[in-house]
Write an enzyme that holds these catalytic residues in place. Sequence first.
Site, short mmCIF file in Angstrom:
data_model
loop_
_atom_site.label_atom_id
_atom_site.label_comp_id
_atom_site.label_asym_id
_atom_site.label_seq_id
_atom_site.Cartn_x
_atom_site.Cartn_y
_atom_site.Cartn_z
CB VAL A 29 32.83 17.75 16.63
CG1 VAL A 29 33.02 17.58 18.09
CG2 VAL A 29 33.90 18.39 15.94
CB SER A 84 22.81 18.58 17.28
OG SER A 84 21.89 19.52 16.82
CG HIS A 93 28.54 25.81 16.42
ND1 HIS A 93 27.85 25.48 17.52
CD2 HIS A 93 27.76 25.79 15.41
CE1 HIS A 93 26.41 25.27 16.95
NE2 HIS A 93 26.71 25.59 15.86
N GLY A 149 24.32 29.85 16.43
CA GLY A 149 24.50 30.21 17.64
C GLY A 149 24.04 29.04 18.54
#
Length: 285
Positions: A176, A185, A37, A31
């Site tokens: 990325v 991150s 992500h 999350g």
Amino acid sequence: METVETIAGARARRCTDRAAGRRVALVPTMGYLHEGHLALVRRARELGDAVWVSIFVNPTQFGPNEDFERYPRDLKRDAALLEAEGVDVLFAPTVEEMYPREPVVKVSFPGLDNVLCGASRPGHFAGVGLVVAKLFNIVEPHVAVFGQKDAQQALLIRRLAADLSFPVEIEVTPTVREPDGLAMSSRNTYLSPTERAAAPVLYRALLAAAGAIAAGERDPAAVEALLRATVGAEPLAGLEYAVCVDAETLGRPERIGRPVLLALAVRFGATRLIDNLPVTPPEEG
Ligand code: AMP
């Protein structure tokens, strides 16, 4: 998007997907989602017709003095981002749901989990292996998507799936980065403004080392020295490791003749950042 919080709920939804003949693509995360992500989610959309994302800050992969408690969490914001990406299912279980009691099963990767990040994070990859095995059993995905950002994790999960014959394909997508090269991150939010400004040194060091290999350097010790020197020139950066290892075995080759992984772990204050670059040496002769 359907949000499920229980294992029974996930299995029920999985049955629906199976009955409809959907190909399920799973993206496991902790999350606090960012573009890295979301790139995994978009890749999952290409690979499957039902995209599942799990959000679970997994306590078994954090050491006693690590950041489990303060790890950033914002499920509402994450759910909105996933909804906008057209995700089909968000699986967000509680710790009690995943671990109603202390698990006794241990997943270990001898020789592969005590090097690089495993050297300073004992038990970390056992925790990752356990939770990913559970997710594979709960969701039964056809394909699962992971990021190259966590290169050692991706390698161990490939081995987990192969060695335990999970019927899942493992897909790994490129890291990325922010425009200045810093790998995205969730932990970047811990950085102070001055630390944030210094943090692109990881990528600069990786690029310098990759450049040396492209220019003909074949001695891993020389490549590691270049990584160390570049990071060492940044006063705020505390180097944990800088390695040039075989991309498959994570062992140090005598000479760079096969694909290698350049990998770094660097501390800025209490924040630990990792980054890596896979490099294939050009053919010789
Ligand atoms: P995490 O939430 O940090 O456990 O990460 C979940 C997944 O996203 C893992 O497979 C990571 O490797 C991947 N990931 C994290 N950051 C990036 C990034 N900057 N680029 C690509 N994938 C990433």
